[in-house]
Write a protein that holds these residues in place. Structure first.
Motif, short mmCIF file in Angstrom:
data_model
loop_
_atom_site.label_atom_id
_atom_site.label_comp_id
_atom_site.label_asym_id
_atom_site.label_seq_id
_atom_site.Cartn_x
_atom_site.Cartn_y
_atom_site.Cartn_z
N ASN A 290 23.64 33.49 35.05
CA ASN A 290 23.81 34.91 34.78
C ASN A 290 25.30 35.23 34.83
OD1 ASN A 290 23.87 37.75 34.83
ND2 ASN A 290 21.86 37.85 35.82
N THR A 291 25.93 35.28 33.68
CA THR A 291 27.38 35.47 33.60
C THR A 291 27.81 36.80 34.20
OG1 THR A 291 27.39 34.16 31.55
CG2 THR A 291 29.35 35.48 32.03
N ALA A 292 27.08 37.86 33.92
CA ALA A 292 27.44 39.18 34.43
C ALA A 292 27.40 39.20 35.95
CB ALA A 292 26.50 40.24 33.86
N GLN A 293 26.38 38.59 36.53
CA GLN A 293 26.26 38.55 37.99
C GLN A 293 27.36 37.70 38.61
OE1 GLN A 293 23.84 40.38 39.77
NE2 GLN A 293 25.30 39.86 41.38
N GLU A 294 27.70 36.60 37.96
CA GLU A 294 28.78 35.75 38.47
C GLU A 294 30.10 36.50 38.45
OE1 GLU A 294 28.82 32.26 36.09
OE2 GLU A 294 26.96 31.43 36.94
N PHE A 295 30.36 37.26 37.38
CA PHE A 295 31.59 38.04 37.29
C PHE A 295 31.63 39.11 38.40
CE2 PHE A 295 33.56 42.01 35.80
CZ PHE A 295 34.88 41.59 35.67
N THR A 296 30.50 39.77 38.62
CA THR A 296 30.43 40.81 39.65
C THR A 296 30.69 40.22 41.03
OG1 THR A 296 28.83 42.02 38.32
CG2 THR A 296 28.99 42.63 40.63
N ASP A 297 30.12 39.04 41.28
CA ASP A 297 30.32 38.38 42.58
C ASP A 297 31.78 38.00 42.77
OD1 ASP A 297 27.64 38.67 43.06
OD2 ASP A 297 27.11 36.62 42.45
N LYS A 298 32.41 37.47 41.71
CA LYS A 298 33.83 37.10 41.81
C LYS A 298 34.70 38.33 42.06
CE LYS A 298 33.70 32.96 38.85
NZ LYS A 298 34.18 32.36 37.58
N LEU A 299 34.39 39.41 41.35
CA LEU A 299 35.15 40.64 41.52
C LEU A 299 35.01 41.17 42.95
CD1 LEU A 299 36.88 42.86 40.23
CD2 LEU A 299 34.75 44.01 39.56
N ALA A 300 33.81 41.11 43.48
CA ALA A 300 33.58 41.57 44.85
C ALA A 300 34.36 40.71 45.85
CB ALA A 300 32.09 41.54 45.18
N ASN A 301 34.42 39.40 45.61
CA ASN A 301 35.16 38.50 46.51
C ASN A 301 36.66 38.79 46.46
OD1 ASN A 301 32.84 37.17 47.32
ND2 ASN A 301 32.98 35.63 45.69
N VAL A 302 37.18 39.06 45.25
CA VAL A 302 38.60 39.39 45.11
C VAL A 302 38.93 40.66 45.88
CG1 VAL A 302 40.38 40.11 43.48
CG2 VAL A 302 38.89 38.18 42.93
N ILE A 303 38.08 41.67 45.74
CA ILE A 303 38.31 42.94 46.46
C ILE A 303 38.24 42.74 47.96
CG2 ILE A 303 37.35 45.25 46.85
CD1 ILE A 303 36.44 45.25 43.93
N ASN A 304 37.30 41.94 48.42
CA ASN A 304 37.13 41.71 49.85
C ASN A 304 38.29 40.91 50.44
OD1 ASN A 304 34.70 43.10 49.93
ND2 ASN A 304 33.47 41.26 49.52
N ASP A 305 38.88 40.02 49.60
CA ASP A 305 39.97 39.17 50.10
C ASP A 305 41.32 39.86 50.10
OD1 ASP A 305 38.17 37.16 50.47
OD2 ASP A 305 38.60 36.12 48.58
N ARG A 306 41.41 40.99 49.43
CA ARG A 306 42.69 41.70 49.38
C ARG A 306 43.03 42.35 50.71
NH1 ARG A 306 43.52 45.37 44.17
NH2 ARG A 306 45.58 45.46 45.18
N ASP A 307 44.35 42.49 50.95
CA ASP A 307 44.83 43.15 52.16
C ASP A 307 44.45 44.63 52.12
OD1 ASP A 307 46.19 44.27 54.27
OD2 ASP A 307 47.99 43.07 53.96
N PRO A 308 43.82 45.17 53.16
CA PRO A 308 43.42 46.58 53.18
C PRO A 308 44.60 47.52 52.92
CG PRO A 308 42.39 45.41 55.00
CD PRO A 308 43.38 44.47 54.37
N ASP A 309 45.83 47.11 53.31
CA ASP A 309 47.00 47.98 53.10
C ASP A 309 47.35 48.11 51.62
OD1 ASP A 309 47.15 48.31 55.82
OD2 ASP A 309 48.58 46.64 56.09
N GLN A 310 46.89 47.11 50.81
CA GLN A 310 47.21 47.15 49.38
C GLN A 310 46.17 47.98 48.59
OE1 GLN A 310 47.50 43.11 48.07
NE2 GLN A 310 49.27 42.63 49.39
N LEU A 311 45.08 48.34 49.26
CA LEU A 311 44.06 49.10 48.57
C LEU A 311 44.40 50.58 48.58
CD1 LEU A 311 40.87 47.27 49.94
CD2 LEU A 311 42.01 46.93 47.74
#
Length: 311
Positions: A290-311
Motif C-alpha cells: 500500500n504505497t499511500a500508507q507507506e508514504f503516510t507512515d514515513k511522513l509521520a516518522n519524519v515529523i516525530n523525529d524532528r526537534d520540537p523547537d523546529q516545529l
C-alpha cells in the motif's frame, strides 16, 4: 418466473426421464440437495420436500431390505407435491414402487450415469449459479490486467469512450451500458452483458460498434468477477477530492461490497491511463503493498523525529 425448472436439468445433464413426465415443468427454488436416507428409514419429521431428492447406492441398497408394504409407504411420502425431482445416480435400477408413486403424483424421476458425489457436485454448482441473486447496473465492465473494473457515472460522462480506449490498449470489454450482476457467493459478484447488446459499444456521434468484429475475440469476455468500481463524475472545483488514497470508499451491490474510487472528469485528463493505473494499484494492495500508507507512515516518522523547537 422460475429461473430453473426440472426439464432444464434433463437437458443440461443429459439425464434419462423414467416417469412423472407431467411434472417436468416444476420450478426449482433452492440449490440445496437432499439424500433421503432417514426418510427411506421412515423418519419424515423434517423432510425437505422442496429440494431435489438424490438417491445413490446407499439409499437404494437399504430400500431393498424393507418389506413390500414399507416400500410403498416410503415412496408415497417421498413423492411430495412440492418435490421438483427425484434423481437416481450411477445408472442404478429404479424401484417399481418409486415409478408407480411418481406417476400418481407427477414427480419426475430421472437417472444419471454419474456417481452420486460427482452428480451432487455438478448439480449444486449449476443451481447455485442459476439461482444466485441478480441485479443490473448502468455502467461499463472491463477486464483490466485481470481485475474486473465496473465503470459508473452519469449518462454522457464518457464511460463508453473510456472503455473504447481501454480496449485499444489491450484490455477486454465485458459489458457496455447495462451490466447484469449475480452474487454467486459471499463477496463474489460476477458481471456479464445482456444477450441483446453483447460485444456492442455505443459511442455518441459514432453510433454502435461491434468490439469483437473490430478488435477480435481477444478484446471481449463473456463474464468477469467484479472487484473494483471507478465512478466518473464531472469535476467540481468546490469539492475536495482524495489526493493520498488513504481513505477507501465502498459500493454495495446486493449483499457484497467492492472498493470504490471516484475520478473527477475534465478536459486534459487521460481517464483510460488513470483507470489502468488504478487497477494495477488495486492488485498491488491485494498483494500487501500500500504505497499511500507507506508514504503516510514515513511522513509521520519524519515529523516525530524532528526537534520540537523546529516545529
Amino acid at each position: 418466473m422460475a429461473k430453473v425448472r426440472t426439464k432444464d436439468l434433463i437437458e443440461k445433464f443429459k439425464m434419462e426421464l423414467l416417469s412423472g413426465e407431467e411434472g417436468i415443468h416444476r420450478p426449482i427454488t433452492t440449490s440445496d440437495l437432499s439424500r433421503p436416507g432417514l426418510e427411506i428409514a421412515g423418519f419424515f419429521d423434517y423432510y425437505p420436500a422442496d429440494r431435489i431428492q438424490l438417491l445413490g447406492m446407499t439409499e437404494l441398497t437399504f430400500f431393498e431390505k424393507l418389506t413390500s408394504q414399507e416400500k410403498q409407504a416410503r415412496m408415497e411420502r417421498l413423492c411430495d407435491d412440492q418435490t421438483p425431482a427425484i434423481i437416481i445416480a450411477r445408472g442404478l435400477e429404479v424401484p417399481e414402487e418409486l415409478m408407480e408413486s411418481s406417476e400418481r403424483h407427477s414427480v419426475p424421476v430421472m437417472r444419471s450415469n454419474l456417481t452420486t458425489t460427482r452428480l451432487s457436485s455438478h448439480l449444486t454448482n449449476y443451481l447455485e449459479s442459476m439461482l444466485a441473486p441478480t441485479t443490473a447496473v448502468h455502467g461499463v465492465l472491463v477486464d483490466i490486467y485481470g481485475v474486473g473494473v465496473l465503470i459508473t457515472g452519469q449518462s454522457g460522462v464518457g464511460k463508453s469512450e473510456t472503455a473504447l480506449e481501454l480496449v485499444k490498449r489491450g484490455h477486454r470489454l465485458v459489458a457496455d451500458d447495462c451490466v447484469e450482476i449475480r452474487q454467486e457467493d459471499i463477496d463474489t459478484l460476477v458481471g456479464s452483458s445482456p444477450e441483446l447488446i453483447e460485444h456492442l459499444l455505443e459511442i455518441r456521434g459514432l453510433g454502435i460498434i461491434n468490439v469483437m468484429t473490430l478488435f477480435g475475440t481477444g478484446a471481449i469476455r463473456g463474464h468477469k468477477r467484479i472487484s473494483l468500481n471507478i465512478n466518473l463524475e464531472i469535476w467540481d472545483s468546490k469539492k475536495q477530492y482524495d489526493r493520498l488514497g488513504i481513505e477507501e470508499d465502498k459500493m454495495k451491490i446486493i449483499d457484497s461490497e467492492i472498493t470504490k474510487i471516484t475520478l473527477p472528469v475534465r478536459p486534459g485528463r487521460n481517464l483510460a491511463v488513470i483507470i489502468e493505473v488504478a487497477a494495477m494499484n488495486f492488485r498491488l494492495k491485494r498483494m500487501g503493498v500500500n504505497t499511500a500508507q507507506e508514504f503516510t507512515d514515513k511522513l509521520a516518522n519524519v515529523i516525530n523525529d524532528r526537534d520540537p523547537d523546529q516545529l
